[in-house]
Scaffold this motif. Structure first.
Motif, PDB file in Angstrom:
ATOM      1  N   ASN A 149       0.817  -1.206   0.000  1.00  0.00           N
ATOM      2  CA  ASN A 149       0.000   0.000   0.000  1.00  0.00           C
ATOM      3  C   ASN A 149       0.858   1.266   0.000  1.00  0.00           C
ATOM      4  OD1 ASN A 149      -1.129   1.955   2.536  1.00  0.00           O
ATOM      5  ND2 ASN A 149      -2.339   1.826   0.669  1.00  0.00           N
ATOM      6  N   ALA A 150       0.550   2.177  -0.902  1.00  0.00           N
ATOM      7  CA  ALA A 150       1.251   3.472  -0.944  1.00  0.00           C
ATOM      8  C   ALA A 150       0.236   4.587  -0.769  1.00  0.00           C
ATOM      9  CB  ALA A 150       2.008   3.633  -2.247  1.00  0.00           C
ATOM     10  N   ASP A 151      -0.420   4.546   0.372  1.00  0.00           N
ATOM     11  CA  ASP A 151      -1.443   5.546   0.666  1.00  0.00           C
ATOM     12  C   ASP A 151      -1.217   6.004   2.097  1.00  0.00           C
ATOM     13  OD1 ASP A 151      -4.750   6.116  -0.116  1.00  0.00           O
ATOM     14  OD2 ASP A 151      -3.986   6.436   1.903  1.00  0.00           O
ATOM     15  N   SER A 152      -1.058   7.308   2.264  1.00  0.00           N
ATOM     16  CA  SER A 152      -0.632   7.835   3.564  1.00  0.00           C
ATOM     17  C   SER A 152      -1.703   7.744   4.646  1.00  0.00           C
ATOM     18  CB  SER A 152      -0.199   9.291   3.406  1.00  0.00           C
ATOM     19  OG  SER A 152      -1.300  10.065   2.986  1.00  0.00           O
ATOM     20  N   ILE A 153      -2.934   7.469   4.283  1.00  0.00           N
ATOM     21  CA  ILE A 153      -3.990   7.364   5.295  1.00  0.00           C
ATOM     22  C   ILE A 153      -4.340   5.901   5.587  1.00  0.00           C
ATOM     23  CG2 ILE A 153      -6.360   8.019   5.906  1.00  0.00           C
ATOM     24  CD1 ILE A 153      -4.452  10.389   5.876  1.00  0.00           C
ATOM     25  N   GLN A 154      -4.226   5.067   4.572  1.00  0.00           N
ATOM     26  CA  GLN A 154      -4.582   3.658   4.777  1.00  0.00           C
ATOM     27  C   GLN A 154      -3.580   2.908   5.652  1.00  0.00           C
ATOM     28  OE1 GLN A 154      -5.553   1.810   1.014  1.00  0.00           O
ATOM     29  NE2 GLN A 154      -7.063   3.385   0.543  1.00  0.00           N
ATOM     30  N   VAL A 155      -2.479   3.534   5.982  1.00  0.00           N
ATOM     31  CA  VAL A 155      -1.541   2.901   6.919  1.00  0.00           C
ATOM     32  C   VAL A 155      -2.114   2.872   8.332  1.00  0.00           C
ATOM     33  CG1 VAL A 155       0.542   3.556   5.647  1.00  0.00           C
ATOM     34  CG2 VAL A 155      -0.311   5.065   7.444  1.00  0.00           C
ATOM     35  N   TYR A 156      -3.154   3.688   8.557  1.00  0.00           N
ATOM     36  CA  TYR A 156      -3.682   3.812   9.910  1.00  0.00           C
ATOM     37  C   TYR A 156      -4.773   2.810  10.237  1.00  0.00           C
ATOM     38  CZ  TYR A 156      -1.104   8.179  10.306  1.00  0.00           C
ATOM     39  OH  TYR A 156      -0.111   9.115  10.359  1.00  0.00           O
ATOM     40  N   ARG A 157      -4.660   2.232  11.414  1.00  0.00           N
ATOM     41  CA  ARG A 157      -5.720   1.375  11.928  1.00  0.00           C
ATOM     42  C   ARG A 157      -6.955   2.234  12.223  1.00  0.00           C
ATOM     43  NH1 ARG A 157      -1.089  -1.470  14.060  1.00  0.00           N
ATOM     44  NH2 ARG A 157      -0.567   0.273  15.434  1.00  0.00           N
ATOM     45  N   THR A 179      -0.551   8.162  -3.067  1.00  0.00           N
ATOM     46  CA  THR A 179       0.347   9.175  -2.526  1.00  0.00           C
ATOM     47  C   THR A 179       1.570   9.316  -3.419  1.00  0.00           C
ATOM     48  OG1 THR A 179      -0.445   8.662  -0.307  1.00  0.00           O
ATOM     49  CG2 THR A 179       1.579   9.956  -0.463  1.00  0.00           C
ATOM     50  N   ALA A 180       1.486  10.246  -4.326  1.00  0.00           N
ATOM     51  CA  ALA A 180       2.516  10.426  -5.348  1.00  0.00           C
ATOM     52  C   ALA A 180       3.896  10.666  -4.731  1.00  0.00           C
ATOM     53  CB  ALA A 180       2.143  11.601  -6.253  1.00  0.00           C
ATOM     54  N   TYR A 181       3.901  11.415  -3.661  1.00  0.00           N
ATOM     55  CA  TYR A 181       5.148  11.743  -2.985  1.00  0.00           C
ATOM     56  C   TYR A 181       5.884  10.479  -2.536  1.00  0.00           C
ATOM     57  CZ  TYR A 181       7.954  14.821   0.058  1.00  0.00           C
ATOM     58  OH  TYR A 181       8.952  15.545   0.644  1.00  0.00           O
ATOM     59  N   TYR A 182       5.141   9.490  -2.098  1.00  0.00           N
ATOM     60  CA  TYR A 182       5.755   8.239  -1.653  1.00  0.00           C
ATOM     61  C   TYR A 182       6.373   7.502  -2.847  1.00  0.00           C
ATOM     62  CZ  TYR A 182       3.388   8.616   2.930  1.00  0.00           C
ATOM     63  OH  TYR A 182       2.952   9.011   4.175  1.00  0.00           O
ATOM     64  N   PHE A 183       5.657   7.486  -3.948  1.00  0.00           N
ATOM     65  CA  PHE A 183       6.195   6.812  -5.140  1.00  0.00           C
ATOM     66  C   PHE A 183       7.487   7.487  -5.583  1.00  0.00           C
ATOM     67  CE2 PHE A 183       1.813   5.281  -5.668  1.00  0.00           C
ATOM     68  CZ  PHE A 183       2.036   3.973  -6.053  1.00  0.00           C
ATOM     69  N   LYS A 184       7.441   8.792  -5.628  1.00  0.00           N
ATOM     70  CA  LYS A 184       8.600   9.531  -6.113  1.00  0.00           C
ATOM     71  C   LYS A 184       9.844   9.195  -5.301  1.00  0.00           C
ATOM     72  CE  LYS A 184      10.525  14.108  -6.747  1.00  0.00           C
ATOM     73  NZ  LYS A 184      10.329  15.564  -6.620  1.00  0.00           N
ATOM     74  N   HIS A 185       9.698   9.258  -3.984  1.00  0.00           N
ATOM     75  CA  HIS A 185      10.873   9.033  -3.165  1.00  0.00           C
ATOM     76  C   HIS A 185      11.201   7.567  -2.962  1.00  0.00           C
ATOM     77  CE1 HIS A 185      10.233  13.353  -2.238  1.00  0.00           C
ATOM     78  NE2 HIS A 185      11.512  13.310  -2.502  1.00  0.00           N
ATOM     79  N   PHE A 186      10.245   6.704  -3.162  1.00  0.00           N
ATOM     80  CA  PHE A 186      10.580   5.282  -3.138  1.00  0.00           C
ATOM     81  C   PHE A 186      11.493   4.972  -4.320  1.00  0.00           C
ATOM     82  CE2 PHE A 186      10.001   0.872  -4.359  1.00  0.00           C
ATOM     83  CZ  PHE A 186      10.312   0.238  -3.161  1.00  0.00           C
ATOM     84  N   LEU A 187      11.202   5.598  -5.435  1.00  0.00           N
ATOM     85  CA  LEU A 187      12.013   5.355  -6.632  1.00  0.00           C
ATOM     86  C   LEU A 187      13.381   6.039  -6.550  1.00  0.00           C
ATOM     87  CD1 LEU A 187      12.209   4.105  -9.436  1.00  0.00           C
ATOM     88  CD2 LEU A 187      11.052   6.122 -10.360  1.00  0.00           C
ATOM     89  N   TYR A 188      13.394   7.322  -6.202  1.00  0.00           N
ATOM     90  CA  TYR A 188      14.651   8.078  -6.253  1.00  0.00           C
ATOM     91  C   TYR A 188      15.388   8.168  -4.930  1.00  0.00           C
ATOM     92  CZ  TYR A 188      12.982   9.511 -10.821  1.00  0.00           C
ATOM     93  OH  TYR A 188      12.535   9.508 -12.104  1.00  0.00           O
ATOM     94  N   GLY A 189      14.683   7.958  -3.836  1.00  0.00           N
ATOM     95  CA  GLY A 189      15.311   8.108  -2.532  1.00  0.00           C
ATOM     96  C   GLY A 189      15.197   9.531  -2.026  1.00  0.00           C
ATOM     97  N   LEU A 190      15.602   9.723  -0.782  1.00  0.00           N
ATOM     98  CA  LEU A 190      15.482  11.029  -0.147  1.00  0.00           C
ATOM     99  C   LEU A 190      16.845  11.689  -0.085  1.00  0.00           C
ATOM    100  CD1 LEU A 190      13.254   9.779   2.754  1.00  0.00           C
ATOM    101  CD2 LEU A 190      12.549  11.487   1.079  1.00  0.00           C
TER     102      LEU A 190
END
Length: 322
Positions: free
Chosen positions: A44-52, A112-123
């Motif tokens: 999952n790459a969704d910043s809200i669905q990580v939450y219980r 969450t586009a931001y997560y994809f971007k940095h998963f690919l390129y790193g921080l």
RNA sequence: GCCGCUUUAGCUCAGUUGGUAGAGCAAAGGACUGAAAAUCCUUGUGUCCUCAGUUCAAUUCUGAGAGGCGGCA
């Protein structure tokens, strides 16, 4: 890449990864059901669905869906906890490794586009966000004003100041926070621009006509209410939910808390706001996604074509024989 | 039926002491350096309800008509 290595599970660097993204409501979850669970697992790459506890409002895949195809990175945080891109990358790396270990293909799916971007390129190497420092910075901005904050940024980090709009306090305060923490300007930490570990994902962007997306969003929000969104909010309130909880910044939650601040809970007004915010969000998502390189844009209804694209990616030689 | 108020951008409404108009929201486009479902930027020609009158000039004043809201009958 098709080598029959003795340690196939360790070849993380060139292993297959699929990115599946698209605006909220485009139909990502429906598509996942067409994937063979013996071959694929979802991250999952969704910043809200990580939450219980945030199930209905976040449009989390149902238990049935998650039963039919495994999902990682869902329900890993409590809604009062902070989550971040950095954590996403760490967790996702782990999940990718373990999925590869099983001999399966990870499908990173979310909005969450931001997560994809940095998963690919790193921080960058800049220090992670620190809530304490951030609050201190926020307080100083509160006292001295936005103009002061931006002037100060211009002094300590003119390069970032040029990039960041004077009104964008979210970014101004992060830049100040980094300086506070490291005594170095944010712009001195360079941002990587090549994929990590030679990663070469198949990047699928799901899209739809905007009228169609609009209709789907309206319907989905109606369904959320039918499924008991209001009960979900009430049970969060019983847990002591506050508007400030990170998880509750999500669309479908914060509208209720804003309404309660004004002392009213009108179902139809809240539903309208959720709908409007979802539309605006979908638009922002599209803008971000469109800036990505090498996206294969596909209509979310063309499931056959999407599955074919995946086949091509996984077995290029095989397909070329036909 | 009578009296009052009202009719301006997709919506809610400003405004022009007469020189054809502008905010918020929506919509469209964009940005994105560890909070990103966040944060922020750019873009405003619309029979100023209709018709007639006054005027060099009316969305603005006058009259009539139509729609809406409220009060009295």
């Amino acid at each position: 890449m098709k080598s029959t290595s003795i340690h196939p599970t360790q070849s993380n660097a060139f292993a297959e990864i699929i990115f599946l993204f698209g605006p909220t409501g485009v139909g990502k979850t429906e598509l996942l059901l067409d994937l063979d669970p013996k071959k694929f697992s979802v991250i999952n790459a969704d910043s809200i669905q990580v939450y219980r506890y945030l199930d209905i409002g976040s449009a989390k895949a149902s238990l049935e869906v998650r039963h039919s195809i495994p999902h990682h990175l869902i329900d890993i945080k409590d809604p009062w906890e902070q989550f971040s891109v950095g954590e996403f990358i760490a967790y996702a790396d782990q999940a990718v490794a373990s999925i590869h270990q099983e001999g399966k293909i990870p499908v990173i799916s979310g909005g969450t586009a931001y997560y994809f971007k940095h998963f690919l390129y790193g921080l960058s190497e800049a220090p992670p966000s620190d809530e304490g420092v951030r609050l201190a910075v926020a307080q100083r901005i509160e006292q001295n004003g936005r103009a002061w904050a931006y002037e100060y940024l211009k002094q300590i980090d003119p390069i970032s100041a040029q990039r960041i709009h004077p009104m964008d306090m979210y970014r101004v305060s992060r830049a100040l926070e980094v300086y506070e923490k490291s005594k170095r300007p944010l712009s001195s930490f360079s941002l990587p621009d090549t994929p990590r570990n030679g990663m070469h994902p198949l990047v699928i962007g799901l899209m739809r006509e905007s009228d169609q997306l609009r209709t789907r969003l309206a319907l989905r929000i109606k369904q959320m209410f039918d499924q008991g969104l209001e009960d979900e909010i009430r049970s969060l309130l019983r847990m002591g939910a506050q508007m400030s909880w990170p998880g509750l910044q999500g669309i479908g939650y914060r509208e209720f808390f804003q309404a309660m601040e004004h002392g009213e809970w009108s179902r139809s007004i809240i539903a309208d706001q959720i709908e409007r915010n979802s539309r605006l969000y979908a638009k922002r998502q599209m803008t971000f996604f469109k800036s990505f390189a090498q996206v294969q844009w596909m209509n979310a209804d063309e499931k056959g074509e999407i599955l074919t694209a995946i086949q091509w990616y996984l077995h290029p030689d095989c397909m070329s024989l036909q």
